[in-house]
Design a protein around this motif. Structure first.
Motif, mmCIF file in Angstrom:
data_model
loop_
_atom_site.group_PDB
_atom_site.id
_atom_site.type_symbol
_atom_site.label_atom_id
_atom_site.label_comp_id
_atom_site.label_asym_id
_atom_site.label_seq_id
_atom_site.Cartn_x
_atom_site.Cartn_y
_atom_site.Cartn_z
ATOM 1 N N ILE A 171 23.867 0.767 22.257
ATOM 2 C CA ILE A 171 22.840 -0.061 21.616
ATOM 3 C C ILE A 171 21.589 -0.114 22.487
ATOM 4 O O ILE A 171 20.466 0.012 21.992
ATOM 5 N N ALA A 172 21.759 -0.266 23.793
ATOM 6 C CA ALA A 172 20.606 -0.334 24.699
ATOM 7 C C ALA A 172 19.829 0.974 24.727
ATOM 8 O O ALA A 172 18.614 0.970 24.920
ATOM 9 N N SER A 173 20.507 2.085 24.512
ATOM 10 C CA SER A 173 19.822 3.376 24.585
ATOM 11 C C SER A 173 18.878 3.623 23.414
ATOM 12 O O SER A 173 18.076 4.543 23.460
ATOM 13 N N VAL A 174 18.946 2.798 22.377
ATOM 14 C CA VAL A 174 18.011 2.923 21.250
ATOM 15 C C VAL A 174 17.186 1.653 21.043
ATOM 16 O O VAL A 174 16.477 1.541 20.050
ATOM 17 N N THR A 175 17.273 0.724 21.968
ATOM 18 C CA THR A 175 16.523 -0.524 21.863
ATOM 19 C C THR A 175 15.132 -0.341 22.472
ATOM 20 O O THR A 175 15.013 0.101 23.616
ATOM 21 N N PRO A 176 14.081 -0.656 21.726
ATOM 22 C CA PRO A 176 12.727 -0.512 22.271
ATOM 23 C C PRO A 176 12.555 -1.321 23.563
ATOM 24 O O PRO A 176 13.131 -2.392 23.722
ATOM 25 N N TYR A 230 25.958 -0.101 25.935
ATOM 26 C CA TYR A 230 25.108 0.955 26.461
ATOM 27 C C TYR A 230 24.511 1.793 25.328
ATOM 28 O O TYR A 230 23.341 2.151 25.361
ATOM 29 N N THR A 248 17.466 3.041 30.211
ATOM 30 C CA THR A 248 18.841 3.500 30.064
ATOM 31 C C THR A 248 18.943 5.021 30.121
ATOM 32 O O THR A 248 19.989 5.551 30.476
ATOM 33 N N VAL A 281 13.797 -0.887 26.325
ATOM 34 C CA VAL A 281 14.944 -0.767 27.220
ATOM 35 C C VAL A 281 15.429 0.681 27.266
ATOM 36 O O VAL A 281 15.999 1.120 28.255
ATOM 37 N N ASP A 282 15.167 1.422 26.194
ATOM 38 C CA ASP A 282 15.704 2.775 26.082
ATOM 39 C C ASP A 282 15.271 3.690 27.228
ATOM 40 O O ASP A 282 16.062 4.496 27.719
ATOM 41 N N ALA A 313 25.527 -9.502 26.440
ATOM 42 C CA ALA A 313 25.744 -8.917 25.113
ATOM 43 C C ALA A 313 27.169 -8.387 24.994
ATOM 44 O O ALA A 313 27.800 -8.506 23.936
#
Length: 149
Positions: free
Chosen positions: A79-84, A77, A90, A86-87, A52
């Motif tokens: 974006i990943a911290s609010v991605t279902p 990072y 992270t 994956v959050d 990404a």
């Protein structure tokens, strides 16, 4: 093209190399217990973050290359911290620092309301975990129960 190659090498350092050092520290802290279950999801996450980040890196056009890679890494990072799914993974490093060691990992998945402590054989962080506690007492106070097979 040469600039993109240098920037992508910096990106690999930021999203795979540096986090992998933290993963090695966690594996050492697990003292030989089930590190494969713990590390494989993180390695997959690092590779996906790198891919990404390459997309973002191609869109950014400024110098120096290391700064461009750092901006892409921070964006990935964030974006990943609010991605279902994956959050949780992270956020785990934050809780390691906050707790001063490996936290208690709790899950309410399928109304399980259970937790694992770092000493458990199946201790890991999965996309289905949702809460971290510094102590087992905190988890019990929040109405979680210790997961036993």
């Amino acid at each position: 093209m040469r600039s993109f190659q240098r920037a992508s090498a910096w990106l690999a350092t930021f999203v795979i190399g540096l986090p992998a050092l933290g993963l090695v520290a966690v594996i050492v802290a697990l003292r030989g217990r089930s590190w494969v279950l713990f590390s494989v999801p993180y390695l997959v996450l690092f590779v996906l973050a790198y891919l990404a980040g390459l997309i973002l890196l191609a869109l950014l056009r400024f110098r120096p290359d290391w700064l461009r890679a750092l901006v892409a890494a921070v964006a990935v990072y964030a974006i990943a911290s609010v991605t279902p799914l994956v959050d949780t993974m992270t956020h785990y490093p934050y809780h390691v620092v906050r707790c001063g060691g490996l936290p208690v990992v709790a899950s309410g998945f399928a109304a399980g309301m259970s937790y694992n402590v770092p000493g458990d054989e199946d201790y890991a962080v999965t996309p289905f975990d949702e809460t971290f506690f510094c102590t087992e007492k905190e988890a019990k106070t929040a109405d979680y129960h210790h997961y036993d097979f």
